[in-house]
Design an enzyme around this catalytic site. Structure first.
Site, PDB file in Angstrom:
ATOM      1  N   CYS A  43      12.154  53.466  72.050  1.00  0.00           N
ATOM      2  CA  CYS A  43      11.073  52.568  71.630  1.00  0.00           C
ATOM      3  C   CYS A  43       9.778  52.891  72.378  1.00  0.00           C
ATOM      4  O   CYS A  43       8.685  52.808  71.805  1.00  0.00           O
ATOM      5  CB  CYS A  43      11.468  51.124  71.889  1.00  0.00           C
ATOM      6  SG  CYS A  43      13.033  50.696  71.108  1.00  0.00           S
ATOM      7  N   ASP A  61      -2.625  44.821  47.899  1.00  0.00           N
ATOM      8  CA  ASP A  61      -2.178  43.733  47.022  1.00  0.00           C
ATOM      9  C   ASP A  61      -1.023  42.951  47.643  1.00  0.00           C
ATOM     10  O   ASP A  61      -0.427  42.099  46.972  1.00  0.00           O
ATOM     11  CB  ASP A  61      -1.760  44.301  45.648  1.00  0.00           C
ATOM     12  CG  ASP A  61      -0.675  45.377  45.757  1.00  0.00           C
ATOM     13  OD1 ASP A  61      -0.198  45.648  46.892  1.00  0.00           O
ATOM     14  OD2 ASP A  61      -0.298  45.963  44.716  1.00  0.00           O
TER      15      ASP A  61
END
Lengths: 224, 224
Positions: free
Chosen positions: A46, A139
């Site tokens: 990570c 959108d």
């Protein structure tokens, strides 16, 4: 099990983050978005991933893509860990990254968005977040997703490559072939009739002859 | 909407394919598996993708990964289109590919497996399959997935890269960092205590110093 499919409206949600509470759709505004989760703060893969994401923040900004990370850790952990990430990048070890990280310690969002990796458990035996990437259009619809397990760090060049493809193909009647990179030739989409193709793509269209005699394998230069 | 998450048992199913009817789990046997869908036969990006998949079939075989494609077209269309794919690859234009293609004209599997791309419709206004990749382990569980829209061809180098990572990390207590490629250093997983790490990884373990003082960023050479 839940899962967000291509074309689904991406859920709106409230979340605590390293920049305070946000509403997700408001955070995105009119931009594209990338929401990427990681298993745990203070873990090896990570750190390499978020380090690379920090280095690429300018590239995402240029493309008008708002970045936001997520894991099941708390805001104080995210801030403490950000120092490690900056130090890993040989930058000043501050608590500031160029994008916020969502704190989802109760896993509400991870469950809602289908982001858990059941093969990876924390010290309490609870599943942690997988390496998800969701790319969201202006959108607010889901455009693309990847879902990798904790063992397998992502490829950020691939993520930028697909952002470039999504943005190019949202604007022009083209699609990008296998292994495409920006600048390579693109394909004219099947919905463009032959007589229109040469008008739209003034650089020229090359059609490959195929045994079927069908004229669908049409290449053109990448539109500007 | 349906969706298969990491760690889910991958559904078994019967399907018609270019090599006859199969049962999916029986087809996989003890191997790893990759199931990848494409929107339509006789369309441009799909032809470049399946052409590349054909060229990489030996690489997947070496890794003991059984390949199978899927779209909503019929078996006769798959066979006719296979000639175009082989011709695109400058090979003899036969109907044979090194892997079968599933025919899912009623979209039963596409719906069940969450593979549809609602933004792409066929001539009857019905949604077609997206560019999904599911990587399935020998235990028949879902290990990794990608879900790209019709406009964006996949990156088969990335698919081979993640197969290599999945197989390596299934065997050793390591994880692969961001942008890892085979041969690069890997990370020791957090569940390996410090005193054991040097015994397991006899080539040596390098730990990066971090502001937190935590010793989790541990690199070692890729195990053989």
């Amino acid at each position: 099990m839940p899962g967000i499919m291509l074309g689904d409206m991406f859920p709106d949600f409230k979340a605590d983050t390293t920049i305070g509470q946000i509403r997700f759709h408001e955070f995105l505004g009119d931009s594209w978005g990338i929401l990427f989760s990681h298993p745990r703060d203070y873990t090896p893969v990570c750190t390499t991933e978020l380090g690379r994401a920090v280095k690429l923040a300018e590239e995402f900004k240029k493309r008008n893509v708002r970045m936001i990370a997520l894991s099941i850790d708390s805001v104080p952990d995210h801030l403490g860990w950000s120092k490690d990430i900056n130090s890993y990048n040989s930058d000043e070890p501050t608590e500031t990254l160029p994008f916020p990280i969502i704190a989802d310690p109760k896993r509400d969002l991870a469950v809602k968005l289908g982001m858990l990796d059941p093969d990876e458990k924390d010290n309490d035996g609870m599943p942690v977040t997988a390496r998800c990437v969701f790319i969201i259009g202006p959108d607010k619809k889901m455009k693309l997703s990847i879902l990798y397990p904790a063992t397998t760090g992502r490829n950020f060049d691939e993520i930028l490559r697909v952002v470039d493809s999504l943005q190019l193909t949202a604007k022009h009647s083209v699609a990008t072939p296998v292994d495409w990179k920006p600048g390579d030739k693109v394909m004219v989409t099947p919905n463009v009739p032959e007589e229109e193709a040469s008008k739209i793509f003034t650089c020229g269209v090359t059609t490959k002859e195929l045994p079927s005699g069908k004229k669908y394998l049409r290449y053109t230069a990448q539109p500007k």
